[in-house]
Every structure is written in C-alpha cells, then in structure tokens.
Scaffold this active site. Structure first.
Site, PDB file in Angstrom:
ATOM      1  N   GLY A 221      27.519 -21.271 -24.876  1.00  0.00           N
ATOM      2  CA  GLY A 221      26.894 -21.516 -23.376  1.00  0.00           C
ATOM      3  C   GLY A 221      25.883 -22.590 -23.606  1.00  0.00           C
ATOM      4  N   SER A 222      25.224 -22.604 -22.912  1.00  0.00           N
ATOM      5  CA  SER A 222      23.881 -23.059 -22.874  1.00  0.00           C
ATOM      6  C   SER A 222      23.067 -22.709 -23.734  1.00  0.00           C
ATOM      7  CB  SER A 222      23.373 -23.401 -21.311  1.00  0.00           C
ATOM      8  OG  SER A 222      22.998 -22.236 -21.051  1.00  0.00           O
ATOM      9  N   VAL A 223      22.563 -24.510 -23.897  1.00  0.00           N
ATOM     10  CA  VAL A 223      21.661 -23.997 -24.932  1.00  0.00           C
ATOM     11  C   VAL A 223      19.575 -23.319 -24.425  1.00  0.00           C
ATOM     12  CG1 VAL A 223      18.904 -24.662 -25.689  1.00  0.00           C
ATOM     13  CG2 VAL A 223      21.128 -25.980 -26.184  1.00  0.00           C
ATOM     14  N   GLY A 225      20.845 -20.537 -21.650  1.00  0.00           N
ATOM     15  CA  GLY A 225      20.990 -19.240 -21.746  1.00  0.00           C
ATOM     16  C   GLY A 225      21.242 -18.480 -22.622  1.00  0.00           C
ATOM     17  N   GLY A 226      21.719 -19.364 -24.235  1.00  0.00           N
ATOM     18  CA  GLY A 226      22.073 -18.876 -24.892  1.00  0.00           C
ATOM     19  C   GLY A 226      20.488 -18.734 -26.151  1.00  0.00           C
ATOM     20  N   GLU A 245      26.601 -20.533 -30.336  1.00  0.00           N
ATOM     21  CA  GLU A 245      27.564 -22.183 -30.566  1.00  0.00           C
ATOM     22  C   GLU A 245      26.305 -22.536 -28.747  1.00  0.00           C
ATOM     23  OE1 GLU A 245      30.265 -24.821 -28.671  1.00  0.00           O
ATOM     24  OE2 GLU A 245      30.963 -23.137 -30.006  1.00  0.00           O
ATOM     25  N   CYS A 282      33.209 -28.716 -25.968  1.00  0.00           N
ATOM     26  CA  CYS A 282      31.755 -28.671 -26.567  1.00  0.00           C
ATOM     27  C   CYS A 282      32.306 -29.595 -27.746  1.00  0.00           C
ATOM     28  CB  CYS A 282      31.515 -27.333 -27.333  1.00  0.00           C
ATOM     29  SG  CYS A 282      32.742 -26.892 -28.489  1.00  0.00           S
TER      30      CYS A 282
END
Length: 509
Positions: A221-223, A225-226, A245, A282
C-alpha cells in the site's frame, strides 16, 4: 455503539452497492487471531499443506465467473485483466504447493560431531520452522494477486502459517467471497476454517498488528499507511517482522544512442507501460531520464502520440481520483514543468493519461521540484530531459529506493560498448529488479523473481513475489546433541522425508 457498516462501492459511479459486513471490533479481531493460532497444527503436515494450496487454486478456478464479476463491480479493472490476475493467483498457489512438496525451503543442514575442528563441532542440525499467525494487509490495485488469496497469503500458508487478512476497503465483497472459497478448500482437508481469517476496518487493522499472537505481517500500500504499521510492529512489547511494500518511482534511463536508434518504439513502449491498468501498477515507470536534443524530441513525439490515443479510465476509488487530479495539477504548476499531454480529470468519474517534462537540472539538487521525485498513483509519468551524463548521475544519486530501475540501451551498448555496464552499476543500488530494454510493468511469478527493493520500496530485503517469498514467514532453529529419537523427522540421519539437505558439508538432492 454499533460497528460501522462496510459497503461495496462502484468506482464507476461512486455509489454504494451493498452493505457487505461491519467493521471488526477489537474483540472480533481477537477471536479471528486466536482461531488462526489454534489452526497451526493442521498445517504441520507438508503433504496436507500442499494439497490445500492446490485445492484452493482449483476452487478459485471453479468460481472464476462469479469472482471476476465481483471484482470488476468493485474495481472497474475489467474482465480481461481480472481473469488474467486470477489465473496468476492460482498459478502462484500451485507453485507454492510444489515448493512445499520439494522441501528445499526448509534449508536442512546437518553436521556430525568433529573433534578435530577448531573449535570442536558438536552434533548440530538446523532447519526452518513457521513463525505463527501472519497478518496480511490487502492491496487496492490487485484484488486477487495481492489480496486475500494473494502472494502474502499463499507464501504464509506454504510456510505453515495461518493468516488473518485485513481486507482492502475498495473490494470488501470480493474479499468475503475469496475468503469463503479458501475456507471451503481448507475444509476439504480437515483444516479449520480459522486458518484464513478476515477482518474489515481501519481500527481492525491497527488491532491486528498489535495482537500478541500475530507473529509477522505483510503489507502492500501507501508509504504513509505502511510506515504507520511498520512503526507499530516495531513498537510492540515483542516486535515482529513487517514486510511492507510502500511506494516506488521506478526510474527509467534512456541513453542518447538508444533514443537515436529507436525513439518511436521507446516512446510507444513507455506509453503502454505508464498507462497500463490506468497507471495503477506498483511498478509503473514514474520518472524517465531522456536526452535533450533531436533524439529526445523524437521520443517525446512518439510518447505524445501514444498517450493522446489512450482512453480516459476509472481509478480504483474516488479518493485516489481526487489525489491524482490534485497531484498532477500541483506538479504541473512548478517552474519549467510542461505538459505535452495534460493529465487530470477525464470526466466526473474518470481520469486522463498524460505526462510532464522538466529539465533534469531542476531535479539535480534539493528544492521545490522534489515533488516530482515522489510517486503519483495513476496514469502519469515525468520525463526529465538531461544535457549530459553528469545530470543523469546527479538525479539518480537523489532517488529513494525502488522496486525496479530500467535502462534503454542501443544495440551496441547492449553488446558491451559505451556506458551500458556503468549505468547498470548505477541503477543496481536503487532497486530490487533492474531491467534492460524492457518495461517494468508485469511481474513474473518465477523462482528467480525479486519484487522488493531499498526503502521505501519495501521495509525488508525480501520479495513478495516468487518462491523465496516463503522465507519471510520462517525462522531457523538448530538442535545441538539432541538424541536421534527426539529429533523432528526433517533432521534425522536416515532422511525419512527425502528432503534436499546439506549433510556434513555435502549437498544432497
């Protein structure tokens, strides 16, 4: 207080389709994790485990029509793309079943005592064991291959780890459908249904990463959220591995010789890659270093023609659409940035593909143009025009980690003439997969595949695609001077399971 409802939404209209479930409470997350934890023993037999994975693939294929319809209703990715993605998912499940059968992933190593060594070697026997319950956070852009039955789930089950999946809010109905299919496959092998848990909701995802019985986590997912989940995993009283990722720019370098040799083909290939799946891959090429001058102009003309012919498309949800429209507008307003084909809103519910150009010198030093070095999710790329090799090196030196990096070389350069090898060496520290004269979209499921890269592409050195993805969910353990009768079958001298192993320094197959 009642739990918030979970709705299936049509991205083509933004309208709610049906209420699928309710967001899971902390208690419901606890129940799901404990059920998964209790099912571990049912995965201990590798024969049963491999059969379960193959049955899961069979059941998914049998339900193909319904699954594809459900996925398209929530993602608008289209039946052709989704049918291919489901086939890839089934192939991946069967590939992991083969890996489980083979047994090499256990990394069995046996050393008999050797008193002549310095220091003396005792009897040592080493192999890998499953970590325990794995939390899987589904991706938005791959509703099959990186979601409930995707690579994280398949590799975790192959390792002997039950999973609890946090569904993605973009496809909750499909998530329920796929989980039901997997549980049906489990039941056929007397594996408890709790081996594949499913929860919905943001808070459920937070509770999941904190649960003491969760032993590892996989995220795509997103930077933002991750990173939040990664930090939470590290802040636990007992930290756990977090394989995330998060984001990737996937730079492309086009040499002047390559542009002079085949500008039209490179421009068309770039257009196809950056717009594939409405730019929601991605590994979409998000930054291209192309030469200034006539060769670069010809490449841009080809790119302009191809992108101009690309139809507007629907993104996975309206939040992503709003972010895309705002993101490209902010980038287009920067000094010296031009829009040969303007990306942005294509209609009330769609977006139009486009690309931006900028002098590479603007990216060679820190400044407001750093925004162009951040991923913009959707059908857009940035072409940075360089004057010389020094500018290429300067821009590459400022890039964060990536999943992929690509170089387009001329025929002579690919044969070893010129800077081909030097550019490859410059790209290698930036990415987990380096391509020559290809395009990064399309990640083959193969033993040699590596889908990962330096942060922020991923938070670990592992891959989420390919056979070695199983390694994320295992840990080594060694037994010293343990009596043969007490050893696991995998570590006995007579090798009753017929495993590949290294026995007293010699590789046995």
């Amino acid at each position: 207080m009642a739990a918030a409802p979970v709705w299936s939404v049509d991205p083509r209209t933004g309208k709610q389709r049906e209420q699928v479930a309710a967001e899971a409470t902390a208690q419901e997350v606890d129940v799901a994790v404990r059920a998964a934890h209790e099912s571990r023993g049912a995965l201990a037999d590798r024969t049963v485990r491999a059969a379960f994975l193959r049955t899961a693939a069979d059941e998914l294929e049998a339900a193909k029509d319904g699954l594809v319809d459900a996925a398209d209703a929530e993602t608008a990715l289209g039946p052709v793309r989704l049918t291919g993605e489901l086939a890839r998912t089934c192939y991946q499940l069967r590939a992991f079943a083969d890996i489980v059968d083979e047994g090499a992933f256990l990394d069995v190593v046996i050393n008999h005592p050797d008193d002549t060594a310095t220091p003396p070697i005792p009897d040592l026997r080493r192999y890998k064991v499953p970590l325990g319950v794995v939390a899987v956070y589904s991706a938005s852009n791959f509703p099959f291959a990186f979601s409930v039955a995707g690579g994280d789930t398949a590799s975790a089950l192959a390792a002997g780890c039950p999973v609890v999946v946090k569904s993605h809010p973009d496809h909750p109905a499909l998530s329920e459908y796929v989980a039901k299919v997997l549980r049906r496959a489990a039941a056929r092998h007397d594996i408890p249904e709790g081996v594949v848990g499913l929860v919905h909701g943001f808070e459920a995802g937070v509770e999941l990463i904190k649960h003491p019985l969760v032993a590892a986590a996989g995220f795509t997912g997103s930077v933002r959220g991750g990173r939040a989940l990664f930090d939470a995993a590290a802040a636990r009283p007992v930290p756990i591995p977090f394989h995330g990722e998060l984001g990737s720019l996937n730079p492309v370098v086009v040499t002047e010789a390559a542009a002079a040799e085949r500008a039209e083909a490179i421009g068309a290939g770039l257009a196809g890659s950056m717009t594939l799946g409405v730019g929601q891959f991605c590994v979409k090429p998000g930054l291209v270093l192309a030469p200034a001058g006539a060769a670069g102009d010809a490449l841009l003309k080809s790119l302009t023609d191809a992108v101009s012919d690309t139809d507007a498309g629907v993104l996975l949800d309206h939040r992503m659409r709003d972010n895309f429209v705002a993101g490209v507008a902010e980038r287009a307003e920067l000094p010296d940035v031009e829009s040969p084909v303007t990306p942005g809103a294509g209609g009330e519910h769609t977006v139009s593909a486009g690309f931006l150009t900028v002098p590479a010198s603007r990216l060679a030093a820190e400044g407001e143009h750093d925004l162009l070095l951040e991923e913009c999710f959707g059908p857009v790329t940035v072409v940075a025009r360089y004057e010389d090799e020094t500018e290429v090196k300067s821009v590459l030196s400022r890039l964060p980690g990536n999943l992929t990096a690509t170089v387009q070389l001329s025929e002579e350069e690919a044969a070893g003439e010129g800077r081909g090898a030097e550019i490859l060496a410059e790209l290698t520290p930036l990415a987990g997969r380096v391509l020559v004269n290809g395009w990064p979209t399309g990640v083959a499921v193969a033993p040699a595949q590596h889908h990962g890269g330096p942060y922020p592409a991923t938070t670990s050195t592992s891959t989420s695609v390919g056979g070695t993805a199983i390694e994320r969910w295992m840990r080594p353990v060694a037994y010293q001077n343990a009596p043969e009768a007490l050893l696991p079958a995998e570590l006995r001298d007579d090798n009753p399971l017929g495993l590949p192993r290294r026995f007293n320094g010699r590789l046995e197959r």
